[in-house]
Motif scaffolding. Structure first.
Motif: not given
Length: 221
Positions: A73, A80-81, A83-84, A128, A132-134
């Protein structure tokens, strides 16, 4: 050896951590409030439950020391950010443009026909969004470190499980309380007010998405 008092501390600490993770008004809160106003308490609560499950996953990763997943992550933090952020933009625009005529909306009628599938999608969508908020992973790391200090650094799989279950319970309690209270006004919302709610919640969620993507662009440049 861990005592009964230590186990109680872990459960209560987990519950408080779950509340801390869920309570701040952010995009998931706005989505759940809007969905509760539009479709009722159950739909809103299951949407919130998706976020609670994501909190539980992050808590388990930190608590059980799943370093491989945590490192993955961290390594892919920016993608990932992104995508979020894009998901937030999508949810925000959809909410902003949604029809305020709840009783006449054909999409709502279709939802009522396929209730279980729709409720599952509501839960999956917020899961989801939350997963997607690491940044949540890092906040749990700090809070769990504080709990470790509170119990004198004692560790066991059962104790960690109690802590993670406490997090799930605290987060779930928040979503149940929020959507139950919000649901009391569900029947009193007319098309005009619902249209206003759609625009406010959609605008706020879209703004969160823009801010996240803007921060990513700033870091890259």
């Amino acid at each position: 050896m861990m005592t009964a008092g230590t186990y109680i501390i872990l459960i209560v600490s987990g519950f408080v951590i779950g509340l801390i993770a869920a309570v701040p008004i952010g995009p998931v809160n706005m989505l759940c409030i809007r969905r509760t106003f539009a479709y009722g308490s159950l739909y809103g609560f299951l949407s919130g439950l998706g976020a609670a499950l994501a909190d539980g996953v992050f808590a388990a990763i930190v608590g059980f020391g799943l370093t491989t997943i945590a490192q993955m992550i961290q390594t892919h933090f920016t993608p990932i950010e992104i995508v979020g952020g894009l998901m937030l933009l999508g949810f925000g625009v959809h909410s902003f443009m949604a029809s305020p005529n709840m009783g006449l909306d054909e999409k709502l009628k279709a939802r009522e026909k396929n209730g279980r599938a729709t409720l599952a999608r509501a839960m999956a969508s917020t899961f989801a969004l939350a997963i997607t908020n690491p940044a949540t992973l890092f906040s749990f790391t700090g809070m769990f470190a504080a709990v470790a200090g509170l119990v004198g650094g004692q560790a066991s799989y059962f104790g960690t499980l109690l802590l993670v279950c406490g997090v799930l319970a605290g987060s779930t309690t928040w979503w149940f309380t929020l959507t139950t209270i919000t649901g009391l006004f569900h029947a009193k919302i007319d098309a005009r007010i619902m249209g206003l709610i759609n625009r406010i919640s959609g605008g706020v969620v879209t703004l969160f998405g823009v801010l996240i993507l803007g921060d990513v662009i700033r870091r890259i440049l």
